[in-house]
Design an enzyme around this catalytic site. Structure first.
Site, PDB file in Angstrom:
ATOM      1  N   ARG A  56       0.847  -1.187   0.000  1.00 63.23           N
ATOM      2  CA  ARG A  56       0.000   0.000   0.000  1.00 63.23           C
ATOM      3  C   ARG A  56       0.881   1.235   0.000  1.00 63.23           C
ATOM      4  O   ARG A  56       1.743   1.404   0.855  1.00 63.23           O
ATOM      5  CB  ARG A  56      -0.912   0.006   1.235  1.00 63.23           C
ATOM      6  CG  ARG A  56      -2.036   1.035   1.125  1.00 63.23           C
ATOM      7  CD  ARG A  56      -2.897   0.987   2.379  1.00 63.23           C
ATOM      8  NE  ARG A  56      -4.051   1.846   2.213  1.00 63.23           N
ATOM      9  CZ  ARG A  56      -5.220   1.429   1.778  1.00 63.23           C
ATOM     10  NH1 ARG A  56      -5.367   0.159   1.469  1.00 63.23           N
ATOM     11  NH2 ARG A  56      -6.239   2.258   1.649  1.00 63.23           N
ATOM     12  N   GLY A  75      -6.422   3.948  23.080  1.00 59.02           N
ATOM     13  CA  GLY A  75      -5.181   3.202  22.931  1.00 59.02           C
ATOM     14  C   GLY A  75      -5.206   2.349  21.676  1.00 59.02           C
ATOM     15  O   GLY A  75      -6.191   2.320  20.937  1.00 59.02           O
ATOM     16  N   GLY A  95       0.089  -3.353   9.880  1.00 60.47           N
ATOM     17  CA  GLY A  95      -0.360  -2.367  10.866  1.00 60.47           C
ATOM     18  C   GLY A  95       0.261  -0.998  10.690  1.00 60.47           C
ATOM     19  O   GLY A  95       0.402  -0.249  11.660  1.00 60.47           O
ATOM     20  N   GLU A  96       0.614  -0.636   9.435  1.00 64.62           N
ATOM     21  CA  GLU A  96       1.287   0.651   9.241  1.00 64.62           C
ATOM     22  C   GLU A  96       0.377   1.830   9.578  1.00 64.62           C
ATOM     23  O   GLU A  96       0.848   2.862  10.069  1.00 64.62           O
ATOM     24  CB  GLU A  96       1.814   0.785   7.811  1.00 64.62           C
ATOM     25  CG  GLU A  96       2.665   2.036   7.622  1.00 64.62           C
ATOM     26  CD  GLU A  96       3.514   2.012   6.357  1.00 64.62           C
ATOM     27  OE1 GLU A  96       4.014   3.085   5.985  1.00 64.62           O
ATOM     28  OE2 GLU A  96       3.676   0.934   5.772  1.00 64.62           O
ATOM     29  N   ARG A  97      -0.932   1.717   9.340  1.00 66.70           N
ATOM     30  CA  ARG A  97      -1.845   2.809   9.699  1.00 66.70           C
ATOM     31  C   ARG A  97      -1.836   3.030  11.211  1.00 66.70           C
ATOM     32  O   ARG A  97      -1.800   4.168  11.686  1.00 66.70           O
ATOM     33  CB  ARG A  97      -3.265   2.518   9.214  1.00 66.70           C
ATOM     34  CG  ARG A  97      -3.446   2.607   7.710  1.00 66.70           C
ATOM     35  CD  ARG A  97      -4.897   2.391   7.300  1.00 66.70           C
ATOM     36  NE  ARG A  97      -5.752   3.473   7.720  1.00 66.70           N
ATOM     37  CZ  ARG A  97      -6.644   3.425   8.694  1.00 66.70           C
ATOM     38  NH1 ARG A  97      -6.796   2.313   9.409  1.00 66.70           N
ATOM     39  NH2 ARG A  97      -7.400   4.447   9.000  1.00 66.70           N
ATOM     40  N   ASN A 130      -2.465  -7.362   3.555  1.00 68.22           N
ATOM     41  CA  ASN A 130      -2.992  -6.195   2.860  1.00 68.22           C
ATOM     42  C   ASN A 130      -4.225  -6.547   2.035  1.00 68.22           C
ATOM     43  O   ASN A 130      -5.198  -5.785   1.983  1.00 68.22           O
ATOM     44  CB  ASN A 130      -1.905  -5.611   1.943  1.00 68.22           C
ATOM     45  CG  ASN A 130      -2.281  -4.248   1.406  1.00 68.22           C
ATOM     46  OD1 ASN A 130      -2.440  -3.296   2.163  1.00 68.22           O
ATOM     47  ND2 ASN A 130      -2.418  -4.142   0.102  1.00 68.22           N
TER      48      ASN A 130
END
Length: 299
Positions: A56, A75, A95-97, A130
């Site tokens: 992405r 959290g 989990g980049e977002r 993804n």
């Protein structure tokens, strides 16, 4: 509540274990590896690098801010996944977002699952994770499928098993990559659906493909109308005239105001989702400079 506190305490304990150079874990066979892999660990954000294999490439800023607001209040609910590179060095797998939003909030640590994986495994995990997302456009999914085939050396049958999709579904996505790049961009921007794309694939002439693409945008053609248009062209039937749908009053008013302000006829293309393009024609370089000055407020 007690359960959540226990999980956080466990994470802190494992974090302390990771920071001990004498217990540096590099493989599944190393001492204490069983205490690490599969558990949630609090990792410092500064010890994590983004994944160069991340398929992405664009992240919606508004969506990131909304996620950051949620993280500020609640959290990070779902841990990210990382792979261990070296002592106190990790790389994002998924989990980049959440990672980016946590940085926006100013967090120093983030809960993470640690994996021990090589580059190929990391790429495969990132691509498969993804593909499972719900907010991907058809071209992003197609590119991820193609990378799995090219870089992991998977057949379509193997890919079908990995991602839990029928082979025919995967084949349909891969065919979208044969579309003209402009058409692919239109799909990524939401002007066309996958159904439109599948209809356009049957047109081999790139120029004709683009002409039909423009007609779809200009007349807000449905998938069924597009399929009929393509079928008629292939059978040599004359093209039926499709009346362009009436624009909402507020858009008509805006077009009129733009045209009067700029001194030229302004056109607009509106997609069904409400997004669109404003088209401002110019007759010469001097006319372009005139328009630029008006837009910049210099006239």
């Amino acid at each position: 509540m007690a359960k959540a506190t226990k999980k956080q305490a466990l994470g802190r304990g494992l974090s302390a274990l990771l920071k001990d150079p004498q217990n540096d874990i590099k493989s599944a066979e190393d001492k204490n590896a069983d205490k690490l892999v599969g558990h949630i660990v609090e990792l410092e954000l500064d010890s994590i690098e983004v994944n160069p294999f991340q398929p992405r490439t664009s992240f919606n800023e508004e969506s990131l801010r909304e996620l950051a607001s949620s993280i500020r209040e609640l959290g990070v609910i779902q841990p990210i996944t990382v792979r261990k590179l070296d002592y106190n060095q990790y790389q994002l797998v998924s989990g980049e977002r959440r990672f980016r939003a946590s940085r926006l909030v100013g967090l120093e640590t983030i809960p993470a699952y640690i994996r021990i994986a090589n580059d190929q495994e990391s790429l495969e995990m990132a691509l498969v994770e993804n593909i499972q997302r719900q907010d991907l456009d058809p071209i992003e999914i197609s590119l991820s499928y193609q990378r799995l085939i090219d870089e992991i050396n998977l057949t379509q049958e193997q890919l079908s098993e990995r991602v839990g999709k029928n082979r025919s579904t995967i084949a349909n996505y891969l065919r979208l990559l044969k579309l003209d790049p402009i058409v692919q961009t239109g799909m990524r921007d939401g002007f066309l659906s996958m159904g439109h794309g599948r209809a356009l694939i049957n047109i081999e002439d790139p120029q004709l493909q683009l002409e039909i693409y423009e007609k779809i945008i200009a007349n807000s053609l449905s998938v069924r109308e597009t399929e009929k248009l393509v079928r008629n062209l292939q059978e040599g039937k004359p093209e039926s005239k499709t009346a362009a749908p009436a624009l909402p009053k507020n858009i008509k008013k805006s077009i009129k105001e733009f045209s009067e302000r700029l001194g030229t006829k302004v056109d607009v293309k509106v997609a069904k989702k409400g997004n669109g393009r404003l088209i401002i024609p110019f007759s010469s370089e001097e006319d372009l400079e005139r328009l630029k000055k008006i837009i910049q407020g210099e006239e």
